[in-house]
Design a protein around this motif. Structure first.
Motif, PDB file in Angstrom:
ATOM      1  N   LYS A 113       0.833  -1.211   0.000  1.00 37.51           N
ATOM      2  CA  LYS A 113       0.000   0.000   0.000  1.00 37.51           C
ATOM      3  C   LYS A 113       0.863   1.255   0.000  1.00 37.51           C
ATOM      4  N   ILE A 114       1.895   1.270   0.840  1.00 37.17           N
ATOM      5  CA  ILE A 114       2.794   2.419   0.898  1.00 37.17           C
ATOM      6  C   ILE A 114       3.511   2.601  -0.434  1.00 37.17           C
ATOM      7  N   LEU A 115       3.985   1.507  -0.996  1.00 37.21           N
ATOM      8  CA  LEU A 115       4.686   1.571  -2.282  1.00 37.21           C
ATOM      9  C   LEU A 115       3.752   2.068  -3.381  1.00 37.21           C
ATOM     10  N   TYR A 116       2.529   1.536  -3.406  1.00 35.71           N
ATOM     11  CA  TYR A 116       1.548   1.927  -4.427  1.00 35.71           C
ATOM     12  C   TYR A 116       1.229   3.417  -4.336  1.00 35.71           C
ATOM     13  N   LEU A 117       0.934   3.907  -3.121  1.00 33.08           N
ATOM     14  CA  LEU A 117       0.562   5.316  -2.955  1.00 33.08           C
ATOM     15  C   LEU A 117       1.746   6.247  -3.214  1.00 33.08           C
ATOM     16  N   THR A 118       2.949   5.790  -2.889  1.00 33.01           N
ATOM     17  CA  THR A 118       4.138   6.602  -3.182  1.00 33.01           C
ATOM     18  C   THR A 118       4.271   6.806  -4.689  1.00 33.01           C
ATOM     19  N   ARG A 119       4.068   5.733  -5.461  1.00 35.99           N
ATOM     20  CA  ARG A 119       4.163   5.824  -6.919  1.00 35.99           C
ATOM     21  C   ARG A 119       3.020   6.649  -7.495  1.00 35.99           C
ATOM     22  N   GLU A 120       1.811   6.464  -6.968  1.00 36.31           N
ATOM     23  CA  GLU A 120       0.641   7.122  -7.538  1.00 36.31           C
ATOM     24  C   GLU A 120       0.591   8.618  -7.242  1.00 36.31           C
ATOM     25  N   THR A 121       1.036   9.020  -6.065  1.00 45.60           N
ATOM     26  CA  THR A 121       0.886  10.413  -5.645  1.00 45.60           C
ATOM     27  C   THR A 121       2.125  11.262  -5.861  1.00 45.60           C
ATOM     28  N   GLY A 122       3.288  10.633  -5.983  1.00 42.36           N
ATOM     29  CA  GLY A 122       4.527  11.400  -6.094  1.00 42.36           C
ATOM     30  C   GLY A 122       5.025  11.931  -4.763  1.00 42.36           C
ATOM     31  N   GLN A 123       4.344  11.588  -3.662  1.00 44.84           N
ATOM     32  CA  GLN A 123       4.789  11.984  -2.327  1.00 44.84           C
ATOM     33  C   GLN A 123       5.957  11.101  -1.900  1.00 44.84           C
ATOM     34  N   SER A 124       6.678  11.559  -0.878  1.00 38.99           N
ATOM     35  CA  SER A 124       7.818  10.787  -0.396  1.00 38.99           C
ATOM     36  C   SER A 124       7.356   9.523   0.326  1.00 38.99           C
ATOM     37  N   PHE A 125       8.249   8.545   0.367  1.00 41.36           N
ATOM     38  CA  PHE A 125       7.969   7.290   1.056  1.00 41.36           C
ATOM     39  C   PHE A 125       7.662   7.540   2.530  1.00 41.36           C
ATOM     40  N   VAL A 126       8.400   8.459   3.152  1.00 45.83           N
ATOM     41  CA  VAL A 126       8.204   8.750   4.579  1.00 45.83           C
ATOM     42  C   VAL A 126       6.848   9.395   4.821  1.00 45.83           C
ATOM     43  N   THR A 127       6.438  10.315   3.946  1.00 40.44           N
ATOM     44  CA  THR A 127       5.146  10.980   4.099  1.00 40.44           C
ATOM     45  C   THR A 127       4.002   9.976   4.039  1.00 40.44           C
ATOM     46  N   ILE A 128       4.041   9.090   3.046  1.00 44.99           N
ATOM     47  CA  ILE A 128       2.987   8.081   2.914  1.00 44.99           C
ATOM     48  C   ILE A 128       3.033   7.110   4.088  1.00 44.99           C
TER      49      ILE A 128
END
Length: 329
Positions: A113-128
């Motif tokens: 989920k974290i990996l998917y949202l990081t790729r989809e949103t362009g936000q940093s891994f830490v933020t997600i």
């Protein structure tokens, strides 16, 4: 020096493999042990009769409540995500997480989920990661409060259940958050002074996201949507109990529900198989429900929530193309 370094790396790799093997064996042992315990006092004929009573028509209300449950879960994540995040991304992230947790052990769905949202949103891994952590904290807070409410409404002393642990969890969490927030500057300086920069920088960022940037309205939205998430899930649990002709008071239902949810929260086999069934049989046994009847209800409830989510997760995961996107960037 090179041979010594190579030896240390080989030793480290061997220890990691040993840890993964031991952890995997512990997961399988815990899940299978709980399932074996749940089956130990079951009469197979009674269990099959209980399962036959669940018709397709009986499943429809539970499916509908499940739909509302996961819709609210997507809305909760969307309310916690940074501005500009598409609702479709939040919804897919939730379905991917819960569904892959049905297929993979040790809560691996959360990592996807974290990996998917990081790729989809362009936000940093830490933020997600901080958002997902707070999602889980909202669940813990809600379940602890639910358990406290249930225990306060009936005499649980005879069952060996008390309010101490939920109170300790909530109090420790509140105290820890206050400490990290009030002395935030001290902790940031501590990270910078005693940790390597490659660790101190992301840890400081995570501290800022999880602690410093949290506002009361933001947290209130997460907790409010948690009520919307767990409410339909509890109602589907109640409906399943009625379908199994298990008559309990609402406080008793709340206790059984909270215990079953805690069972699935422990990292074990995919989907909490074994632990969920064991937790339901244990909790319902406190109120005089026979193991065969309790296990039949647990298997029905688990299947309704397991199969559609697993299918949705496989579809979303197949279309995500994490690694292809990573290579293009």
């Amino acid at each position: 020096m090179d041979s010594r370094s190579d030896g240390l790396q080989s030793f480290g790799a061997a220890m990691k493999r040993l840890y993964r093997t031991a952890f995997s064996l512990a997961q399988w042992g815990l899940g299978l042990g709980a399932l074996a315990w749940a089956l130990s006092e079951v009469d197979i004929d009674t269990l099959l009769t209980a399962l036959d009573s669940y018709t397709l028509a009986a499943m429809m209300p539970v499916f509908l409540l499940s739909f509302v449950d996961y819709l609210c879960m997507g809305l909760r994540l969307h309310s916690l995500m940074p501005a500009g995040t598409r609702f479709a991304s939040s919804m897919n992230g939730c379905l991917l997480c819960v569904g892959m947790n049905c297929l993979l052990p040790a809560k691996a769905g959360d990592a996807l989920k974290i990996l998917y949202l990081t790729r989809e949103t362009g936000q940093s891994f830490v933020t997600i990661s901080s958002v997902v952590i707070w999602e889980r904290l909202c669940d813990v807070i809600f379940l602890a409060c639910l358990l406290l409410f249930a225990l306060a409404n009936f005499d649980a002393a005879d069952l060996g259940v008390n309010m101490v642990m939920p109170v300790i969890v909530l109090s420790a969490g509140a105290l820890g958050f206050f400490t990290l927030r009030h002395w935030s500057g001290f902790f940031h300086a501590l990270y910078a002074k005693y940790l390597p920069s490659r660790i101190a920088s992301p840890l400081s960022h995570l501290h800022s996201c999880i602690v410093d940037q949290v506002s009361i309205p933001w947290l209130a939205r997460g907790l409010a949507w948690s009520c919307g998430t767990w409410g339909p899930y509890f109602l589907s649990f109640v409906f399943s109990l009625y379908m199994a002709d298990i008559q309990l008071s609402y406080p008793q239902m709340l206790v059984a529900f909270a215990v079953s949810c805690l069972g699935t929260a422990i990292p074990s086999l995919p989907g909490g198989i074994g632990l969920f069934e064991g937790a339901v049989v244990l909790a319902l046994s406190w109120f005089g429900v026979e193991a065969s009847q309790a296990l039949g209800m647990a298997l029905f409830f688990h299947a309704v929530h397991f199969l559609p989510l697993a299918l949705a997760a496989v579809i979303i995961n197949g279309r995500a193309r994490y690694w292809k996107k990573a290579e293009q960037q």
